[in-house]
Design an enzyme around this catalytic site. Structure first.
Site: not given
Length: 329
Positions: A11, A52, A83-84
């Site tokens: 992101t 990710s 972040t995932d």
């Protein structure tokens, strides 16, 4: 001080497209958002550019190899990441880079760079502060003003800025306005472990639920998975009435497939010997993972399976604290 920024997409480097956000920001644009610090020289290198969600174990190895190739030239590393799956990557790098004598800091954002309400700028500044000021070595996640061990970070929110928590382990530092305040200094580990940058991804994660059909375990054996992780109930228990899972654990173990038992409960780990339902699991061959989180268990098992399939050796490694991933079993 020389700091290398390794970009992987996520992101933080995304822009709006016809199909939603997708990473495509050029490295020279991303690095321009870093706050310049006296005595700190920044370099940047692209490892990959992907959401990710698409991150795979082979990508973890590639990131680790980039760090290893540059470890003599740089004093610290910052990895920008989506972040995932950041928690999975942070855990994997903690094992792949075990014993590294430099800080490796992962960060990202919930909102892309260039958007007015982005948290990316703060996270980049904080990651640089921690990377340049800490005396600690190893892999860390820095997010929303907090630093945490790479094996203990878990994403717990999908949209909020405070997306990551340190599970079952103290936060390492708080960071704000270019200053770092140490909160906890983990002891230096010296396990004498043979280091390797390799993974065996042939593992399966199964979440237990009331009504789970025992035939799934026959499939796991037929499919020849080399390791199985079961997210059990509470303190590590699995049912032994009606849909009895205990013979299935025995069947996997006899087939040479190690069965790692964790819990679906995020906090406080498991005490598998507390109840009969847990003791039966251990007697059937289940290997308790104590207070490790699932992200770390997956990465650690892949790392261990890359060098051995011996159950007793796997048990020993999984129940040995590595990179501060485990406090009790």
């Amino acid at each position: 001080m020389e700091v290398l920024v390794l970009t992987t997409g996520g992101t933080i480097a995304s822009i709006q497209t016809e199909r939603g956000l997708a990473p495509s920001m050029a490295d020279e644009v991303l690095i321009s958002y870093f706050e310049r610090r006296p005595g700190v020289n920044l370099s940047i290198e692209s490892v990959m550019s992907k959401d990710s969600t698409n991150m795979q174990p082979e990508d973890w190895v590639e990131i680790a190899k980039h760090v290893m190739r540059n470890r003599e030239r740089y004093d610290a590393f910052i990895v920008t990441h989506g972040t995932d799956t950041m928690a999975y990557t942070a855990a994997a790098l903690s094992y792949l880079l075990y014993g590294i004598d430099k800080p490796v800091v992962l960060t990202g954002s919930q909102v892309p760079l260039g958007v007015s309400e982005t948290d990316a700028v703060r996270n980049l500044h904080d990651a640089l502060t921690f990377a340049s000021q800490t005396t600690l070595r190893g892999v860390f996640v820095v997010f929303n003003g907090l630093a945490m061990m790479g094996t203990r970070a878990v994403k717990t929110k999908t949209r909020s800025y405070n997306a990551f928590e340190s599970i079952n382990f103290p936060y390492i530092a708080s960071i704000s306005d270019g200053m770092m305040v140490p909160l906890y200094e983990p002891q230096v580990e010296n396990k004498g472990i043979t280091k390797h940058v390799s993974l065996n991804p042939n593992v399966f994660v199964l979440k237990a639920y009331p009504g789970l059909d025992t035939h799934i375990f026959d499939y796991l054996i037929e499919r020849q998975f080399e390791g199985v992780i079961i997210e059990s109930f509470g303190n590590g228990g699995l049912p032994f009435e009606r849909r009895n899972l205990i013979p299935s654990i025995e069947k996997l173990t006899k087939a040479g497939i190690p069965v790692i038992i964790t819990t679906q409960i995020l906090e406080e780990g498991q005490d598998i010997y507390r109840y009969e339902v847990g003791q039966r699991v251990v007697e059937a061959g289940g290997i308790t993972a104590g207070d490790m989180n699932t992200e770390a268990i997956i990465a650690k098992l892949m790392w261990v399976l890359a060098v051995t399939n011996d159950r007793e050796t796997i048990l020993q490694f999984m129940q040995t604290t590595i990179a501060h991933d485990l406090d009790f079993v």
